[in-house]
Design a protein around this motif. Structure first.
Motif, PDB file in Angstrom:
ATOM      1  N   SER A  90      26.065  11.237 -20.169  1.00  0.00           N
ATOM      2  CA  SER A  90      25.104  10.133 -20.195  1.00  0.00           C
ATOM      3  C   SER A  90      25.305   9.241 -21.417  1.00  0.00           C
ATOM      4  O   SER A  90      25.501   9.724 -22.536  1.00  0.00           O
ATOM      5  CB  SER A  90      23.674  10.678 -20.208  1.00  0.00           C
ATOM      6  N   ILE A  91      25.230   7.929 -21.186  1.00  0.00           N
ATOM      7  CA  ILE A  91      25.307   6.962 -22.273  1.00  0.00           C
ATOM      8  C   ILE A  91      24.216   5.904 -22.102  1.00  0.00           C
ATOM      9  O   ILE A  91      23.670   5.703 -21.015  1.00  0.00           O
ATOM     10  CB  ILE A  91      26.678   6.245 -22.343  1.00  0.00           C
ATOM     11  N   CYS A  92      23.907   5.243 -23.216  1.00  0.00           N
ATOM     12  CA  CYS A  92      23.098   4.034 -23.237  1.00  0.00           C
ATOM     13  C   CYS A  92      23.959   2.913 -23.810  1.00  0.00           C
ATOM     14  O   CYS A  92      24.968   3.169 -24.475  1.00  0.00           O
ATOM     15  CB  CYS A  92      21.869   4.205 -24.115  1.00  0.00           C
ATOM     16  N   LEU A  93      23.546   1.682 -23.577  1.00  0.00           N
ATOM     17  CA  LEU A  93      24.209   0.526 -24.171  1.00  0.00           C
ATOM     18  C   LEU A  93      23.208  -0.234 -25.028  1.00  0.00           C
ATOM     19  O   LEU A  93      22.131  -0.625 -24.546  1.00  0.00           O
ATOM     20  CB  LEU A  93      24.769  -0.405 -23.084  1.00  0.00           C
ATOM     21  N   VAL A  94      23.564  -0.451 -26.281  1.00  0.00           N
ATOM     22  CA  VAL A  94      22.719  -1.188 -27.218  1.00  0.00           C
ATOM     23  C   VAL A  94      23.193  -2.633 -27.264  1.00  0.00           C
ATOM     24  O   VAL A  94      24.353  -2.914 -27.553  1.00  0.00           O
ATOM     25  CB  VAL A  94      22.787  -0.571 -28.626  1.00  0.00           C
ATOM     26  N   ARG A 101      28.556 -11.652 -27.461  1.00  0.00           N
ATOM     27  CA  ARG A 101      27.594 -10.590 -27.139  1.00  0.00           C
ATOM     28  C   ARG A 101      28.332  -9.264 -27.130  1.00  0.00           C
ATOM     29  O   ARG A 101      29.305  -9.106 -26.383  1.00  0.00           O
ATOM     30  CB  ARG A 101      26.967 -10.873 -25.776  1.00  0.00           C
ATOM     31  N   ASP A 102      27.895  -8.330 -27.954  1.00  0.00           N
ATOM     32  CA  ASP A 102      28.535  -7.024 -28.038  1.00  0.00           C
ATOM     33  C   ASP A 102      27.591  -5.949 -27.505  1.00  0.00           C
ATOM     34  O   ASP A 102      26.371  -6.001 -27.732  1.00  0.00           O
ATOM     35  CB  ASP A 102      28.893  -6.692 -29.487  1.00  0.00           C
ATOM     36  N   LEU A 103      28.164  -4.962 -26.840  1.00  0.00           N
ATOM     37  CA  LEU A 103      27.416  -3.801 -26.370  1.00  0.00           C
ATOM     38  C   LEU A 103      27.981  -2.567 -27.059  1.00  0.00           C
ATOM     39  O   LEU A 103      29.189  -2.333 -27.019  1.00  0.00           O
ATOM     40  CB  LEU A 103      27.542  -3.642 -24.855  1.00  0.00           C
ATOM     41  N   ARG A 104      27.100  -1.791 -27.671  1.00  0.00           N
ATOM     42  CA  ARG A 104      27.530  -0.572 -28.350  1.00  0.00           C
ATOM     43  C   ARG A 104      27.171   0.639 -27.506  1.00  0.00           C
ATOM     44  O   ARG A 104      26.034   0.789 -27.049  1.00  0.00           O
ATOM     45  CB  ARG A 104      26.903  -0.464 -29.743  1.00  0.00           C
ATOM     46  N   VAL A 105      28.143   1.513 -27.305  1.00  0.00           N
ATOM     47  CA  VAL A 105      27.959   2.723 -26.519  1.00  0.00           C
ATOM     48  C   VAL A 105      27.317   3.801 -27.385  1.00  0.00           C
ATOM     49  O   VAL A 105      27.780   4.066 -28.495  1.00  0.00           O
ATOM     50  CB  VAL A 105      29.314   3.234 -25.976  1.00  0.00           C
ATOM     51  N   VAL A 106      26.248   4.410 -26.877  1.00  0.00           N
ATOM     52  CA  VAL A 106      25.643   5.570 -27.549  1.00  0.00           C
ATOM     53  C   VAL A 106      25.644   6.730 -26.562  1.00  0.00           C
ATOM     54  O   VAL A 106      25.085   6.625 -25.471  1.00  0.00           O
ATOM     55  CB  VAL A 106      24.204   5.285 -28.022  1.00  0.00           C
TER      56      VAL A 106
END
Length: 280
Positions: free
Chosen positions: A168-172, A154-159
């Motif tokens: 501020s960031i989101c995680l995809v 499972r990978d999470l990409r930082v945006v």
């Protein structure tokens, strides 16, 4: 036993909401080898024992941004990550007066609306809202836009989505179809008036995110709204609402935020857009 200050919601076998009802939600995202705790809440009660009840994986805490209601439990963990634009602000802690104003406002809310505030947890006996204890934390890892956090299967990409704050960031989470939005994406009150906020940049960040988000991502998990979960269309709708507020073509009312600071507030659909007061 889970501390009664928290409420746990299981999204799927490897994804949990750790909520502090009426305040904020943190999200525990578990892979085969590691886990990410996206935000650590207010710090009213220890969150690490709660996480330990839900996973035995090593945990990296990732801050959606530096605001105190998202990083209050950081000091309980060995690994703390934040976008590089927020590292200094994280170490400084909240501005003077924010904590006491926040808790005074919450107590007023409970007193005025107690019949409708059944989801609000009673404050722990050892917590003094007039003199709240908050422990600033230091980042051990700095994040960049596009960085991938591998958890094992499972990978999470930082945006990076500057606007609400510069960090501020989101995680995809493409494999599970989730976007963890942090304060950047939600319904209800959208704060674009606080220090380090930039409402025009906020709109641009949301437009960019909406364009690059994979079609497999269908659910947005958010920290503050009653629902806590939205369709991906919330991103474009929020961008439109902020953009509309910036045109001045809506009715603004004089209001106050949760820190009892003055703001101009425009109600647009599911959103209440907070902008800085116009100087006379």
């Amino acid at each position: 036993m889970i501390d009664p200050w928290f409420e746990i919601e299981r999204i799927d076998d490897d994804t949990f909401v750790i909520a502090e009802p009426s305040h904020v939600r943190s999200h525990l995202i578990i892979g085969d080898e590691r886990a990410v705790l996206f935000d650590t809440g207010l710090g009213v009660r220890p969150i690490r024992p709660v996480v330990a009840e839900l996973t035995d994986r090593p945990v990296l805490t990732v801050a959606s941004h530096h605001h105190f209601d998202h990083v209050g439990g950081n000091h309980e963990f060995d690994e703390v990550a934040i976008h590089h634009a927020g590292a200094e602000l994280l170490a400084q802690g909240p501005p003077p007066g924010w904590l006491t104003a926040y808790w005074e406002g919450f107590l007023d809310y409970v007193e005025r609306f107690s019949p409708d505030a059944s989801t609000a947890r009673p404050l722990p006996a050892d917590f003094a809202p007039q003199h709240p204890d908050f422990r600033p934390s230091a980042a051990t890892r700095l994040l960049d836009d596009g960085e991938v956090l591998p958890l094992g299967g499972r990978d999470l990409r930082v945006v990076h989505v500057p606007g609400h704050t510069q960090d501020s960031i989101c995680l995809v989470d493409e494999s599970h179809g989730f976007l963890f939005g942090g304060d950047a994406i939600d319904t209800g009150g959208i704060y674009a008036h606080l220090p380090t906020a930039d409402p025009a940049q906020f709109v641009a960040s949301l437009r960019r995110l909406d364009a690059l988000l994979p079609s497999t991502v269908v659910a947005v998990l958010s920290p503050h709204s009653r629902a806590g979960r939205h369709g991906r269309d919330v991103i474009g709708r929020e961008a439109d609402a902020i953009a509309t507020a910036l045109t001045g073509g809506v009715v603004f009312e004089s209001g106050k935020d949760c820190f009892r600071q003055a703001a101009c507030v425009a109600s647009i659909g599911d959103f209440a857009i907070y902008l800085a007061p116009v100087s006379p």
